[in-house]
Design an enzyme around this catalytic site. Structure first.
Site, PDB file in Angstrom:
ATOM      1  N   LYS A 109      -3.449 -18.555   7.991  1.00 30.33           N
ATOM      2  CA  LYS A 109      -4.786 -18.305   8.503  1.00 30.33           C
ATOM      3  C   LYS A 109      -5.215 -19.412   9.584  1.00 30.33           C
ATOM      4  CE  LYS A 109      -5.219 -14.320   6.534  1.00 30.33           C
ATOM      5  NZ  LYS A 109      -4.776 -13.123   7.278  1.00 30.33           N
ATOM      6  N   SER A 114       0.928  -1.144   0.013  1.00 31.13           N
ATOM      7  CA  SER A 114       0.013   0.036  -0.100  1.00 31.13           C
ATOM      8  C   SER A 114       0.997   1.222   0.097  1.00 31.13           C
ATOM      9  CB  SER A 114      -0.793  -0.263   1.256  1.00 31.13           C
ATOM     10  OG  SER A 114      -0.205  -0.123   2.481  1.00 31.13           O
ATOM     11  N   TYR A 116      -0.919 -19.763   2.099  1.00 30.25           N
ATOM     12  CA  TYR A 116      -1.681 -18.653   2.906  1.00 30.25           C
ATOM     13  C   TYR A 116      -2.727 -19.236   3.484  1.00 30.25           C
ATOM     14  CZ  TYR A 116      -5.020 -14.972   2.908  1.00 30.25           C
ATOM     15  OH  TYR A 116      -6.169 -14.286   3.109  1.00 30.25           O
ATOM     16  N   SER A 147     -10.061 -15.945   6.919  1.00 32.53           N
ATOM     17  CA  SER A 147     -10.693 -16.223   5.622  1.00 32.53           C
ATOM     18  C   SER A 147     -11.394 -17.415   5.707  1.00 32.53           C
ATOM     19  CB  SER A 147      -9.432 -16.170   4.632  1.00 32.53           C
ATOM     20  OG  SER A 147      -9.773 -16.745   3.442  1.00 32.53           O
TER      21      SER A 147
HETATM   22  P1  NAD Z   1      -3.969  -5.586   1.706  1.00 30.75           P
HETATM   23  O1  NAD Z   1      -2.413  -6.085   0.928  1.00 30.75           O
HETATM   24  O2  NAD Z   1      -4.423  -4.214   0.718  1.00 30.75           O
HETATM   25  O3  NAD Z   1      -3.650  -5.000   3.171  1.00 30.75           O
HETATM   26  C1  NAD Z   1      -2.634  -5.503   3.902  1.00 30.75           C
HETATM   27  C2  NAD Z   1      -1.793  -4.540   4.575  1.00 30.75           C
HETATM   28  O4  NAD Z   1      -1.004  -5.037   5.479  1.00 30.75           O
HETATM   29  C3  NAD Z   1      -0.820  -3.766   3.391  1.00 30.75           C
HETATM   30  O5  NAD Z   1      -1.141  -2.458   3.268  1.00 30.75           O
HETATM   31  C4  NAD Z   1       0.297  -4.358   3.738  1.00 30.75           C
HETATM   32  O6  NAD Z   1       1.313  -3.182   3.477  1.00 30.75           O
HETATM   33  C5  NAD Z   1       0.396  -4.322   5.097  1.00 30.75           C
HETATM   34  N1  NAD Z   1       1.428  -5.189   5.667  1.00 30.75           N
HETATM   35  C6  NAD Z   1       1.618  -6.569   5.093  1.00 30.75           C
HETATM   36  N2  NAD Z   1       2.555  -7.047   5.719  1.00 30.75           N
HETATM   37  C7  NAD Z   1       2.894  -6.479   6.856  1.00 30.75           C
HETATM   38  C8  NAD Z   1       3.714  -6.465   8.018  1.00 30.75           C
HETATM   39  N3  NAD Z   1       4.411  -7.588   8.308  1.00 30.75           N
HETATM   40  N4  NAD Z   1       3.640  -5.525   8.885  1.00 30.75           N
HETATM   41  C9  NAD Z   1       2.924  -4.285   8.764  1.00 30.75           C
HETATM   42  N5  NAD Z   1       1.960  -4.224   7.608  1.00 30.75           N
HETATM   43  C10 NAD Z   1       2.088  -5.284   6.815  1.00 30.75           C
HETATM   44  O7  NAD Z   1      -4.734  -6.953   1.819  1.00 30.75           O
HETATM   45  P2  NAD Z   1      -6.561  -6.756   2.022  1.00 30.75           P
HETATM   46  O8  NAD Z   1      -7.182  -7.220   0.931  1.00 30.75           O
HETATM   47  O9  NAD Z   1      -6.729  -5.478   2.730  1.00 30.75           O
HETATM   48  O10 NAD Z   1      -6.418  -7.687   3.423  1.00 30.75           O
HETATM   49  C11 NAD Z   1      -6.386  -7.549   4.720  1.00 30.75           C
HETATM   50  C12 NAD Z   1      -6.219  -8.734   5.428  1.00 30.75           C
HETATM   51  O11 NAD Z   1      -7.527  -9.603   5.340  1.00 30.75           O
HETATM   52  C13 NAD Z   1      -5.228  -9.511   4.966  1.00 30.75           C
HETATM   53  O12 NAD Z   1      -4.780 -10.408   6.474  1.00 30.75           O
HETATM   54  C14 NAD Z   1      -5.740 -10.700   4.324  1.00 30.75           C
HETATM   55  O13 NAD Z   1      -5.124 -12.130   4.377  1.00 30.75           O
HETATM   56  C15 NAD Z   1      -7.075 -10.644   4.850  1.00 30.75           C
HETATM   57  N6  NAD Z   1      -8.143 -11.433   3.849  1.00 30.75           N
HETATM   58  C16 NAD Z   1      -8.357 -10.567   2.784  1.00 30.75           C
HETATM   59  C17 NAD Z   1      -9.231 -11.066   1.581  1.00 30.75           C
HETATM   60  C18 NAD Z   1      -9.445 -10.571   0.597  1.00 30.75           C
HETATM   61  O14 NAD Z   1     -10.015 -10.971  -0.368  1.00 30.75           O
HETATM   62  N7  NAD Z   1      -8.997  -9.059   0.303  1.00 30.75           N
HETATM   63  C19 NAD Z   1     -10.100 -12.211   2.029  1.00 30.75           C
HETATM   64  C20 NAD Z   1      -9.880 -12.858   3.354  1.00 30.75           C
HETATM   65  C21 NAD Z   1      -8.973 -12.373   4.194  1.00 30.75           C
END
Ligand code: NAD
Ligand code: UDP
Length: 335
Positions: free
Chosen positions: A152, A35, A148, A123
């Site tokens: 979770k 991001s 992945y 998830s």
């Molecule tokens: P995203 O990648 O847009 O957001 C995740 C954020 O975490 C990013 O801004 C990234 O820079 C930050 N990040 C990653 N590793 C990090 C770390 N070690 N320390 C600090 N920041 C870190 O993803 P999203 O779609 O917003 O997903 C958010 C959460 O929801 C995730 O845990 C993802 O696994 C879970 N999730 C997402 C979906 C989906 O479809 N988008 C579905 C199920 C679960």
């Protein structure tokens, strides 16, 4: 004050806006690996509120110590993590490190600070390949289809064991189905790096002419039209679910909620709905099945409705129109 990890990401940024709108104070921790920091300004613009931002990693114990010392944090919403299924197969260590170790590091810092309330981004993938839809929270976790998914499931287990060891902890484990859409302001949304893996950003990039055509992976599944079925929900509804789940943290223990619309929509229906809602064409053709895809799954969303008073409010048209507005905003920014 709520600590929101991953708060500049797709889902986290919408949660930030929802919390600020509801009058909560928010501190964001994000390492910006997926991001950009301008999202912080956009969150402020949309909500007209201030938000604290720390650029850093959830695995950085010293930084977490500083944050918990500087702010009176009552609860943590943990969205930070890596989320690309295919990448997790080729680089499992990065996924276990960021997701599993990252969560452990966060919990250690919380324990030290005496903050024992956490909402975790899980998830639907934890239900595994064997489960029959609709998925219910009473079902056991199944076998993971990728590192992945395994990360979770492992984190869920770590949180359960922590709760057993110390009954003061309260965890709300939110199992997301397929979040899509963007904030109606058009200022925040999903920004995949490179070619998207997920359906919705792929459709919108084809519509914008960034990609030439959509490949629909498989039209011979045992579904009504032969294409895969998923449970899509608007990311703003998902964010509301987090705000409502905060109330569950008053009760110690581990609480599980599916956050989905509770109904399935096929890939073909998604493409048709996008074209109808936006009036923009999406060239597509059918291609072989994608390895690892399940034919169909959707949530039972009854528990969230009964216990949180949460259900999705936004329609498929809202999801399409908001995605398209965001796509146009991003395209104009990049041109
Ligand atoms: P995203 O990648 O847009 O957001 C995740 C954020 O975490 C990013 O801004 C990234 O820079 C930050 N990040 C990653 N590793 C990090 C770390 N070690 N320390 C600090 N920041 C870190 O993803 P999203 O779609 O917003 O997903 C958010 C959460 O929801 C995730 O845990 C993802 O696994 C879970 N999730 C997402 C979906 C989906 O479809 N988008 C579905 C199920 C679960
Ligand atoms: N899909 C597709 N073409 C794409 C991307 C996805 O046909 O370019 C299909 C995919 O096979 C699945 C559905 O769209 O059936 C949703 O895929 P996504 O990756 O968004 O979610 P997930 O499969 O992880 O639930």
């Amino acid at each position: 004050m709520i600590l929101l990890t991953g708060g500049t990401g797709y889902i986290g940024s919408h949660i930030a806006v929802e919390l600020l709108d509801a009058g909560h104070q928010v501190v964001i921790l994000d390492n910006l690996s997926n991001s950009v920091c301008t999202v912080v300004d956009r969150i402020k613009t949309i909500s007209q509120k201030e938000v604290e931002f720390y650029k850093g990693d959830v695995r950085d114990a010293a930084l977490l110590g500083v944050i918990f010392k500087a702010h009176n944090i009552k609860a943590v919403i943990h969205c930070a993590g890596l989320k690309a299924v295919g990448e997790s197969v080729s680089n499992p260590l990065a996924y276990y490190d960021a997701n599993v170790y990252g969560s452990i590091s966060l919990c250690k810092a919380m324990e030290q600070a005496g903050v024992k309330r956490l909402i975790f981004s899980s998830s639907a993938t934890v239900y595994g390949h064997e489960a029959e839809p609709p998925y219910m929270e009473t079902m056991a976790r199944g076998s993971a289809s990728s590192p992945y998914g395994a990360s979770k499931a492992m984190i869920e287990k770590v949180l359960e064991d922590l709760s057993s060891s110390d009954p003061q902890w309260s965890f709300s484990i939110l199992r997301y189905f397929n979040p899509i859409g963007a904030h109606p302001s058009g200022y925040i949304g999903e920004s995949p790096q490179g070619i998207p893996n997920n359906l919705m950003p792929y459709i919108s990039q084809v519509a914008a002419g960034v990609l030439p055509e959509l490949l629909i992976y498989g039209n011979d599944y045992p579904t009504d039209d032969g294409t895969c079925v998923r449970d899509y929900l608007h990311v703003v509804d998902l964010a509301v679910g987090h705000r409502m789940a905060l109330q569950t943290l008053e009760q110690p223990g581990v609480h599980y909620y599916n956050l989905g619309a509770g109904k399935g929509v096929s890939v073909q229906e998604m493409v048709d709905a996008f074209i109808l809602a936006t009036g923009v064409d999406v060239p597509y053709r059918f291609a072989p099945r994608r390895k690892g895809d399940l034919a169909a799954f959707w949530a039972s969303s009854e528990k969230a409705e009964r216990e949180l008073g949460w259900r999705t409010r936004k329609s498929l048209v809202d999801m399409m129109v908001d995605t398209w507005r965001w796509q146009q905003f991003t395209s104009s920014e990049n041109s």
